[in-house]
Scaffold this motif. Structure first.
Motif, mmCIF file in Angstrom:
data_model
loop_
_atom_site.group_PDB
_atom_site.id
_atom_site.type_symbol
_atom_site.label_atom_id
_atom_site.label_comp_id
_atom_site.label_asym_id
_atom_site.label_seq_id
_atom_site.Cartn_x
_atom_site.Cartn_y
_atom_site.Cartn_z
ATOM 1 N N ILE A 240 38.969 25.633 31.864
ATOM 2 C CA ILE A 240 39.690 25.908 30.624
ATOM 3 C C ILE A 240 40.550 24.703 30.247
ATOM 4 C CG2 ILE A 240 41.505 27.335 29.590
ATOM 5 C CD1 ILE A 240 40.319 29.691 31.237
ATOM 6 N N GLU A 241 41.242 24.137 31.219
ATOM 7 C CA GLU A 241 42.081 22.967 30.950
ATOM 8 C C GLU A 241 41.243 21.810 30.407
ATOM 9 O OE1 GLU A 241 45.510 22.211 31.107
ATOM 10 O OE2 GLU A 241 45.525 24.394 31.028
ATOM 11 N N GLU A 242 40.119 21.551 31.019
ATOM 12 C CA GLU A 242 39.244 20.474 30.560
ATOM 13 C C GLU A 242 38.717 20.758 29.155
ATOM 14 O OE1 GLU A 242 38.551 17.403 31.933
ATOM 15 O OE2 GLU A 242 40.220 18.033 33.204
ATOM 16 N N ARG A 243 38.343 21.983 28.907
ATOM 17 C CA ARG A 243 37.836 22.363 27.590
ATOM 18 C C ARG A 243 38.918 22.200 26.528
ATOM 19 N NH1 ARG A 243 35.283 27.704 28.171
ATOM 20 N NH2 ARG A 243 33.897 26.490 29.470
ATOM 21 N N LEU A 244 40.153 22.601 26.868
ATOM 22 C CA LEU A 244 41.252 22.448 25.912
ATOM 23 C C LEU A 244 41.540 20.978 25.618
ATOM 24 C CD1 LEU A 244 43.780 25.234 26.959
ATOM 25 C CD2 LEU A 244 42.395 25.120 24.888
ATOM 26 N N LYS A 245 41.421 20.122 26.605
ATOM 27 C CA LYS A 245 41.604 18.688 26.363
ATOM 28 C C LYS A 245 40.569 18.176 25.371
ATOM 29 C CE LYS A 245 43.583 17.624 30.876
ATOM 30 N NZ LYS A 245 43.334 16.956 32.169
ATOM 31 N N ASP A 246 39.328 18.619 25.519
ATOM 32 C CA ASP A 246 38.265 18.215 24.595
ATOM 33 C C ASP A 246 38.529 18.739 23.181
ATOM 34 O OD1 ASP A 246 36.928 16.958 26.678
ATOM 35 O OD2 ASP A 246 35.538 18.621 27.017
ATOM 36 N N ILE A 247 38.962 19.975 23.086
ATOM 37 C CA ILE A 247 39.251 20.562 21.776
ATOM 38 C C ILE A 247 40.443 19.851 21.137
ATOM 39 C CG2 ILE A 247 39.988 22.662 20.572
ATOM 40 C CD1 ILE A 247 38.417 24.232 22.740
ATOM 41 N N GLU A 248 41.454 19.532 21.948
ATOM 42 C CA GLU A 248 42.613 18.810 21.419
ATOM 43 C C GLU A 248 42.199 17.445 20.874
ATOM 44 O OE1 GLU A 248 47.189 17.731 22.623
ATOM 45 O OE2 GLU A 248 45.763 18.061 24.243
ATOM 46 N N LYS A 249 41.311 16.770 21.563
ATOM 47 C CA LYS A 249 40.821 15.466 21.077
ATOM 48 C C LYS A 249 40.057 15.645 19.770
ATOM 49 C CE LYS A 249 38.563 11.179 22.067
ATOM 50 N NZ LYS A 249 38.381 10.953 20.680
ATOM 51 N N ASP A 250 39.225 16.675 19.670
ATOM 52 C CA ASP A 250 38.510 16.946 18.424
ATOM 53 C C ASP A 250 39.487 17.197 17.277
ATOM 54 O OD1 ASP A 250 36.061 16.676 19.650
ATOM 55 O OD2 ASP A 250 35.710 18.833 19.843
ATOM 56 N N HIS A 251 40.552 17.955 17.562
ATOM 57 C CA HIS A 251 41.565 18.233 16.542
ATOM 58 C C HIS A 251 42.242 16.935 16.105
ATOM 59 C CE1 HIS A 251 45.699 19.334 15.239
ATOM 60 N NE2 HIS A 251 45.031 20.252 14.562
ATOM 61 N N GLU A 252 42.606 16.124 17.072
ATOM 62 C CA GLU A 252 43.246 14.840 16.790
ATOM 63 C C GLU A 252 42.334 13.952 15.941
ATOM 64 O OE1 GLU A 252 44.254 11.280 19.689
ATOM 65 O OE2 GLU A 252 45.454 13.060 20.157
ATOM 66 N N ASP A 253 41.063 13.881 16.301
ATOM 67 C CA ASP A 253 40.101 13.082 15.544
ATOM 68 C C ASP A 253 39.946 13.601 14.113
ATOM 69 O OD1 ASP A 253 39.694 11.532 17.805
ATOM 70 O OD2 ASP A 253 37.774 12.473 18.326
ATOM 71 N N ALA A 254 39.940 14.925 13.963
ATOM 72 C CA ALA A 254 39.812 15.524 12.631
ATOM 73 C C ALA A 254 41.033 15.188 11.773
ATOM 74 C CB ALA A 254 39.636 17.037 12.748
ATOM 75 N N VAL A 255 42.208 15.245 12.377
ATOM 76 C CA VAL A 255 43.430 14.908 11.635
ATOM 77 C C VAL A 255 43.406 13.438 11.230
ATOM 78 C CG1 VAL A 255 45.948 14.682 11.816
ATOM 79 C CG2 VAL A 255 44.814 16.740 12.684
ATOM 80 N N LYS A 256 43.105 12.564 12.172
ATOM 81 C CA LYS A 256 43.051 11.130 11.887
ATOM 82 C C LYS A 256 41.971 10.788 10.879
ATOM 83 C CE LYS A 256 44.889 9.483 16.279
ATOM 84 N NZ LYS A 256 44.582 8.799 17.550
#
Length: 61
Positions: free
Chosen positions: A14-30
């Motif tokens: 779950i922690e690893e998956r959340l890190k990946d999702i957080e990166k996707d969110h960050e990329d989408a914002v940027k």
């Protein structure tokens, strides 16, 4: 369905998956994928947890 006693087993996944999702969110914002300012990823997770708790409370009663 994942039960609470199983969460310890899946915690790392779950922690690893959340890190990946957080990166996707960050990329989408940027990348400008949102028309308005978005909440930070931790804020989104907090809101999701609050909603989850309300749902769980409903099913417990």
């Amino acid at each position: 369905m994942i039960f609470p006693e199983q969460l310890d087993i899946f915690y790392f996944e779950i922690e690893e998956r959340l890190k990946d999702i957080e990166k996707d969110h960050e990329d989408a914002v940027k990348g400008g994928m949102f028309f308005t300012a978005t909440d930070s990823f931790p804020e989104i997770l907090t809101r999701l947890k609050q909603i989850q708790d309300k749902i769980n409370l409903h099913f417990k009663s």
